[in-house]
Design an enzyme around this catalytic site. Structure first.
Site, PDB file in Angstrom:
ATOM      1  N   ALA A  73     -34.375 -19.607  44.116  1.00 37.33           N
ATOM      2  CA  ALA A  73     -33.704 -20.805  43.603  1.00 37.33           C
ATOM      3  C   ALA A  73     -32.828 -21.429  44.681  1.00 37.33           C
ATOM      4  O   ALA A  73     -32.808 -22.660  44.845  1.00 37.33           O
ATOM      5  CB  ALA A  73     -32.866 -20.445  42.377  1.00 37.33           C
TER       6      ALA A  73
ATOM      7  N   GLU B 204     -25.100 -15.873  51.717  1.00 38.60           N
ATOM      8  CA  GLU B 204     -25.873 -14.766  51.154  1.00 38.60           C
ATOM      9  C   GLU B 204     -25.133 -13.461  51.415  1.00 38.60           C
ATOM     10  O   GLU B 204     -24.805 -13.145  52.555  1.00 38.60           O
ATOM     11  CB  GLU B 204     -27.268 -14.721  51.786  1.00 38.60           C
ATOM     12  CG  GLU B 204     -28.094 -13.490  51.461  1.00 38.60           C
ATOM     13  CD  GLU B 204     -28.235 -13.234  49.967  1.00 38.60           C
ATOM     14  OE1 GLU B 204     -27.933 -12.109  49.534  1.00 38.60           O
ATOM     15  OE2 GLU B 204     -28.646 -14.165  49.255  1.00 38.60           O
TER      16      GLU B 204
ATOM     17  N   ASN C  73     -33.809 -10.971  44.260  1.00 32.89           N
ATOM     18  CA  ASN C  73     -34.862 -10.472  43.384  1.00 32.89           C
ATOM     19  C   ASN C  73     -36.174 -11.218  43.579  1.00 32.89           C
ATOM     20  O   ASN C  73     -37.251 -10.695  43.280  1.00 32.89           O
ATOM     21  CB  ASN C  73     -34.445 -10.606  41.909  1.00 32.89           C
ATOM     22  CG  ASN C  73     -33.702  -9.377  41.404  1.00 32.89           C
ATOM     23  OD1 ASN C  73     -33.664  -8.350  42.071  1.00 32.89           O
ATOM     24  ND2 ASN C  73     -33.114  -9.490  40.233  1.00 32.89           N
TER      25      ASN C  73
ATOM     26  N   GLY D 117     -46.786 -13.822  39.897  1.00 33.98           N
ATOM     27  CA  GLY D 117     -47.120 -15.186  40.266  1.00 33.98           C
ATOM     28  C   GLY D 117     -46.212 -16.151  39.534  1.00 33.98           C
ATOM     29  O   GLY D 117     -45.124 -15.797  39.096  1.00 33.98           O
TER      30      GLY D 117
ATOM     31  N   HIS E 190     -38.741  -3.687  31.963  1.00 34.53           N
ATOM     32  CA  HIS E 190     -40.146  -3.894  32.366  1.00 34.53           C
ATOM     33  C   HIS E 190     -40.900  -2.589  32.148  1.00 34.53           C
ATOM     34  O   HIS E 190     -40.423  -1.519  32.540  1.00 34.53           O
ATOM     35  CB  HIS E 190     -40.203  -4.300  33.837  1.00 34.53           C
ATOM     36  CG  HIS E 190     -41.518  -4.873  34.272  1.00 34.53           C
ATOM     37  ND1 HIS E 190     -42.670  -4.108  34.336  1.00 34.53           N
ATOM     38  CD2 HIS E 190     -41.873  -6.129  34.657  1.00 34.53           C
ATOM     39  CE1 HIS E 190     -43.662  -4.875  34.756  1.00 34.53           C
ATOM     40  NE2 HIS E 190     -43.207  -6.104  34.950  1.00 34.53           N
TER      41      HIS E 190
ATOM     42  N   GLU F  61     -47.341  -6.865  36.586  1.00 32.83           N
ATOM     43  CA  GLU F  61     -47.978  -7.084  35.299  1.00 32.83           C
ATOM     44  C   GLU F  61     -49.385  -7.639  35.473  1.00 32.83           C
ATOM     45  O   GLU F  61     -50.214  -7.566  34.570  1.00 32.83           O
ATOM     46  CB  GLU F  61     -47.118  -8.059  34.493  1.00 32.83           C
ATOM     47  CG  GLU F  61     -47.437  -8.132  33.029  1.00 32.83           C
ATOM     48  CD  GLU F  61     -46.370  -8.885  32.267  1.00 32.83           C
ATOM     49  OE1 GLU F  61     -46.560  -9.090  31.062  1.00 32.83           O
ATOM     50  OE2 GLU F  61     -45.341  -9.261  32.869  1.00 32.83           O
TER      51      GLU F  61
ATOM     52  N   ARG G 188     -52.412  -5.480  34.464  1.00 34.27           N
ATOM     53  CA  ARG G 188     -52.820  -5.487  33.060  1.00 34.27           C
ATOM     54  C   ARG G 188     -53.542  -6.784  32.716  1.00 34.27           C
ATOM     55  O   ARG G 188     -54.524  -6.785  31.972  1.00 34.27           O
ATOM     56  CB  ARG G 188     -51.594  -5.285  32.166  1.00 34.27           C
ATOM     57  CG  ARG G 188     -51.083  -3.853  32.201  1.00 34.27           C
ATOM     58  CD  ARG G 188     -49.793  -3.692  31.411  1.00 34.27           C
ATOM     59  NE  ARG G 188     -48.642  -4.152  32.158  1.00 34.27           N
ATOM     60  CZ  ARG G 188     -47.603  -4.794  31.634  1.00 34.27           C
ATOM     61  NH1 ARG G 188     -47.590  -5.076  30.344  1.00 34.27           N
ATOM     62  NH2 ARG G 188     -46.583  -5.144  32.393  1.00 34.27           N
TER      63      ARG G 188
ATOM     64  N   ARG H  69     -43.199  -8.161  27.283  1.00 33.39           N
ATOM     65  CA  ARG H  69     -42.623  -6.997  27.945  1.00 33.39           C
ATOM     66  C   ARG H  69     -41.750  -6.165  27.008  1.00 33.39           C
ATOM     67  O   ARG H  69     -41.738  -4.937  27.099  1.00 33.39           O
ATOM     68  CB  ARG H  69     -41.805  -7.443  29.158  1.00 33.39           C
ATOM     69  CG  ARG H  69     -42.673  -7.933  30.295  1.00 33.39           C
ATOM     70  CD  ARG H  69     -41.848  -8.528  31.414  1.00 33.39           C
ATOM     71  NE  ARG H  69     -42.703  -8.905  32.527  1.00 33.39           N
ATOM     72  CZ  ARG H  69     -42.269  -9.554  33.609  1.00 33.39           C
ATOM     73  NH1 ARG H  69     -41.000  -9.893  33.703  1.00 33.39           N
ATOM     74  NH2 ARG H  69     -43.101  -9.863  34.588  1.00 33.39           N
TER      75      ARG H  69
ATOM     76  N   HIS I  63     -34.977  -4.867  34.314  1.00 35.99           N
ATOM     77  CA  HIS I  63     -35.724  -5.776  35.183  1.00 35.99           C
ATOM     78  C   HIS I  63     -35.098  -7.155  35.305  1.00 35.99           C
ATOM     79  O   HIS I  63     -34.996  -7.688  36.408  1.00 35.99           O
ATOM     80  CB  HIS I  63     -37.154  -5.897  34.668  1.00 35.99           C
ATOM     81  CG  HIS I  63     -38.044  -6.743  35.512  1.00 35.99           C
ATOM     82  ND1 HIS I  63     -38.214  -6.526  36.865  1.00 35.99           N
ATOM     83  CD2 HIS I  63     -38.812  -7.828  35.207  1.00 35.99           C
ATOM     84  CE1 HIS I  63     -39.053  -7.428  37.353  1.00 35.99           C
ATOM     85  NE2 HIS I  63     -39.415  -8.242  36.379  1.00 35.99           N
ATOM     86  N   HIS I  64     -34.708  -7.766  34.189  1.00 32.36           N
ATOM     87  CA  HIS I  64     -34.258  -9.160  34.238  1.00 32.36           C
ATOM     88  C   HIS I  64     -33.147  -9.362  33.219  1.00 32.36           C
ATOM     89  O   HIS I  64     -33.219  -8.854  32.104  1.00 32.36           O
ATOM     90  CB  HIS I  64     -35.424 -10.096  33.918  1.00 32.36           C
ATOM     91  CG  HIS I  64     -35.153 -11.550  34.208  1.00 32.36           C
ATOM     92  ND1 HIS I  64     -35.498 -12.147  35.395  1.00 32.36           N
ATOM     93  CD2 HIS I  64     -34.561 -12.522  33.471  1.00 32.36           C
ATOM     94  CE1 HIS I  64     -35.146 -13.422  35.374  1.00 32.36           C
ATOM     95  NE2 HIS I  64     -34.569 -13.674  34.207  1.00 32.36           N
TER      96      HIS I  64
ATOM     97  N   GLU J 271     -31.784 -16.962  37.874  1.00 32.51           N
ATOM     98  CA  GLU J 271     -31.386 -15.891  36.965  1.00 32.51           C
ATOM     99  C   GLU J 271     -29.897 -15.855  36.679  1.00 32.51           C
ATOM    100  O   GLU J 271     -29.463 -15.196  35.728  1.00 32.51           O
ATOM    101  CB  GLU J 271     -31.842 -14.531  37.517  1.00 32.51           C
ATOM    102  CG  GLU J 271     -31.866 -13.420  36.487  1.00 32.51           C
ATOM    103  CD  GLU J 271     -32.406 -12.103  37.028  1.00 32.51           C
ATOM    104  OE1 GLU J 271     -32.233 -11.083  36.339  1.00 32.51           O
ATOM    105  OE2 GLU J 271     -32.980 -12.101  38.134  1.00 32.51           O
TER     106      GLU J 271
ATOM    107  N   ARG K 252     -38.112 -12.663  28.706  1.00 30.84           N
ATOM    108  CA  ARG K 252     -38.778 -13.549  29.671  1.00 30.84           C
ATOM    109  C   ARG K 252     -40.235 -13.174  29.821  1.00 30.84           C
ATOM    110  O   ARG K 252     -40.565 -11.993  29.992  1.00 30.84           O
ATOM    111  CB  ARG K 252     -38.088 -13.464  31.040  1.00 30.84           C
ATOM    112  CG  ARG K 252     -38.778 -14.330  32.101  1.00 30.84           C
ATOM    113  CD  ARG K 252     -38.075 -14.246  33.433  1.00 30.84           C
ATOM    114  NE  ARG K 252     -38.112 -12.925  34.025  1.00 30.84           N
ATOM    115  CZ  ARG K 252     -39.159 -12.414  34.686  1.00 30.84           C
ATOM    116  NH1 ARG K 252     -40.293 -13.095  34.785  1.00 30.84           N
ATOM    117  NH2 ARG K 252     -39.080 -11.214  35.225  1.00 30.84           N
TER     118      ARG K 252
ATOM    119  N   VAL L 238     -40.580 -17.161  38.487  1.00 25.27           N
ATOM    120  CA  VAL L 238     -40.887 -17.986  39.658  1.00 25.27           C
ATOM    121  C   VAL L 238     -40.910 -19.461  39.268  1.00 25.27           C
ATOM    122  O   VAL L 238     -40.438 -20.328  40.013  1.00 25.27           O
ATOM    123  CB  VAL L 238     -42.216 -17.552  40.304  1.00 25.27           C
ATOM    124  CG1 VAL L 238     -42.553 -18.431  41.499  1.00 25.27           C
ATOM    125  CG2 VAL L 238     -42.134 -16.091  40.746  1.00 25.27           C
TER     126      VAL L 238
END
Length: 632
Positions: free
Chosen positions: A152, A171, A179, A186, A428, A441, A444, A465, A567-568, A597, A607, A613
């Site tokens: 972002a 930073e 992350n 994707g 996750h 993911e 799967r 998830r 995870h998120h 995030e 999510r 992304v």
């Protein structure tokens, strides 16, 4: 006595002669060892090799190679540590935060090189201490200051720079990416030209989503209205089935249903309606995401992925982040690493006018700016903060980068910002059980199945998830095995990387793989044969899976032991569709923007994979433009 002395003298001469007879790569004299010496150690992806140049038993040069280390993470350690080792003469240099495994491998390989030189590595492990000097405090002036160099932040920076603004990014870590660089799947985008390259065969997925909306969310006005629109679009498509079926509204519906209906509908509409354009924007900046596939929670194939020169899918984060950084550098964006922001500066009217930060040596860095953009990420690496909002996650491992500490949220709330959905924290289901590495993911979505300790499937593997994670936790041992076959391996550089990293067990038959997994071999073989039959029939009577891809019938077979991990964090700062940060009362904090995030409201209670992304690209662009307009 004289004979004894003469003998001792002769022995000493002979010893010195022998020492001096070594070759160039192992020469020694009374002055010490000189030459080039090489050592190897196991890194994140494969072997890491370090070559030390020694002069009189002192390290004067160092190089490192590790072709299989993760781009944007391990490669940063390979770039940074050799220079530090050469400069300090010590192998006890600090590793790169977030690249611990590669950093440790470099130091272990350096120790092996010293051993090869006949030296004791312990003699070269003197801690490298700061000389106590603190850099001078500094002040930087810019149109826009951005806090956080993840997806972002860099997207916002590129956008603002293209608007003619001077931009500084702060930073906290020693590398960019946050992350975002760890994202493996994707980017979701609805109704793109790249979807049309696929033959449509997801009717069951669309109908399943419409059924879920009707049965579970009949009292949700947003979901009901979206479902009505999608039903009409679906009926029209069925009457004239040309191209690939998807729509912005279907992406919105999937996102709202996935988020259990608590998402902010306006933010969801903004995310989805701008997603296709975001794919094109990335294209314009040399970032190509054209391979489309299935992913958990999506009714149709919607996730857009990068591929390598051989057409094999690769991890999206390690692909995108170096290219975003390159675009930032081309645009003249200044990135200050190892610089931790800790305060948002405001004027007498409460408008954000800059940031105060702490540099690597403790110096104060002040950035005065016309607008501030927060892109610091969530708080998934701050497990105390995680358990504060969700105590039942105490003791869980995390997939998050070290910098995801929630500091952006804390800085903004200190000047009155509101937050939303802070207790909505996603786990996750496919985190490698031994290393906490995130397993995409996408496996799967491409056809992999999950197998429990009894050798059986237990869930629709491409469900959301939260659902898959809950089902996995309920299994014996709270883990499962993710199973793929050789055909999937051949098509994916990502899976090949997992194999190189030692995450997999393998077998030439289902029974052999079952034995390697430690499950009932006969039960596992029966499960796999049954599953292959379901793929042929495109029907899963056990768990209602609607995404099948191909049968898993090409030997050898592979399995990765996975479990659930933090995870998120879906909750964060409250923003509007222009990415302006809002106070508790809903009013705007002038000059303060946020994306990614660090914000809440976009994803609701869960999510969908591929939406992170999309989130950082869509809202990063909006933040960059909005901040530029404000700073005009």
């Amino acid at each position: 006595m004289r004979k004894r002395i003469a003998a001792l003298a002769l022995a000493s001469v002979m010893a010195l002669s022998l020492i001096g007879c070594g070759g160039k790569s192992n020469s020694a004299s009374s002055a010490g060892v000189s030459g080039d010496f090489t050592g190897t150690a196991k890194g994140m992806g494969g072997d890491v090799t370090v070559t030390l140049t020694l002069t009189d038993s002192k390290i004067t040069g160092c190089t490192a190679e590790g072709v299989d280390e993760t781009q944007g993470i391990g490669t940063l350690a390979l770039d940074q540590l050799p220079g530090q080792i050469a400069e300090t003469g010590s192998i006890a240099v600090d590793g790169v935060t977030g690249a611990t495994i590669t950093s440790d491998a470099i130091k272990e390989a350096a120790a092996a090189a010293l051993t090869a030189a006949g030296l004791n590595p312990d003699d070269f492990k003197t801690a490298v201490e700061n000389n106590g000097e603190k850099a001078e405090d500094s002040t930087v002036d810019a149109d826009i200051v951005i806090v956080g160099a993840g997806g972002a932040g860099m997207t916002a920076a590129i956008t603002a720079a293209e608007e003619g603004k001077s931009v500084v990014i702060l930073e906290s870590q020693s590398m960019v990416g946050g992350n975002s660089v760890r994202a493996t799947g994707g980017m979701n985008a609805g109704k793109t030209v790249y979807q049309d390259e696929n033959e449509f065969g997801e009717a069951a997925g669309v109908e399943k989503t419409l059924k879920t909306a009707a049965e579970k969310y009949a009292d949700n006005e947003t979901i009901t209205a979206l479902a009505k629109t999608v039903s009409e679009q679906w009926a029209e498509y069925q009457a004239n089935p040309t191209g690939y079926f998807d729509s912005v509204e279907l992406m919105e519906l999937d996102t709202m249903v996935g988020g259990k209906g608590i998402n902010d509908p306006e933010l969801v509409e903004t995310l989805c309606s701008n997603s296709a354009d975001a794919i094109d924007w990335l294209d314009e900046h040399g970032i190509t995401l054209h391979n489309v596939a299935s992913f958990g929670g999506a009714s149709v194939k919607r996730i857009h992925r990068p591929v390598d020169a051989d057409g094999k899918t690769i991890s999206v984060g390690s692909y995108m982040i170096p290219l975003l950084q390159e675009n930032c550098e081309k645009a003249g964006v200044q990135i200050l690493l190892n610089t931790t922001a800790n305060e948002i500066l405001t004027d007498a009217n409460g408008a954000a006018v800059g940031v105060k930060a702490t540099g690597a040596s403790g110096e104060t860095v002040t950035v005065n700016a016309k607008a501030v953009v927060l892109t610091t990420g969530g708080f998934g690496a701050n497990l105390d903060m995680v358990t504060e909002y969700k105590p039942e996650l105490k003791g869980f491992m995390t997939t998050n980068a070290a910098g995801a500490q929630g500091q952006g949220i804390e800085m903004a709330t200190a000047i009155g910002a509101g937050t939303v959905d802070m207790d909505q924290i996603q786990i996750h289901p496919t985190v490698e059980a031994n290393t906490a590495a995130l397993i995409t993911e996408g496996l799967r979505g491409d056809g992999a199945v999950l197998i429990n300790a009894e050798g059986k499937r237990f869930i629709d593997e491409v469900g959301t998830r939260d659902v898959v994670s809950a089902a996995e936790i309920a299994q014996t041992g709270s883990y499962s095995w993710l199973v793929v076959d050789q055909a999937m391996v051949d098509a994916s550089s990502v899976i090949q990387g997992y194999i190189k990293k030692g995450y997999t067990v393998t077998g030439e038959t289902y029974e052999e793989l079952g034995k390697a997994m430690g499950v009932d071999e006969a039960a596992f073989a029966e499960t796999m044969n049954t599953w292959n039959g379901y793929v042929d029939a495109k029907n899963d009577p056990d768990f209602g899976r609607t995404s099948f891809a191909n049968k898993l019938d090409t030997a050898p077979y592979y399995a990765i032991k996975v479990t659930a991990g933090v995870h998120h964090t879906m909750g964060g700062l409250t923003i509007n569709t222009n990415t302006e940060v809002l106070k508790e009362d809903g009013s705007v904090i002038p000059g303060l923007f946020a994306a990614g995030e660090v914000t809440g409201g976009v994803h609701g209670a869960n999510r969908l994979g591929g939406n992170a992304v999309a989130d950082f690209t869509v809202f990063g662009r909006i933040a960059g433009k909005a901040a530029s307009d404000y700073a005009a």
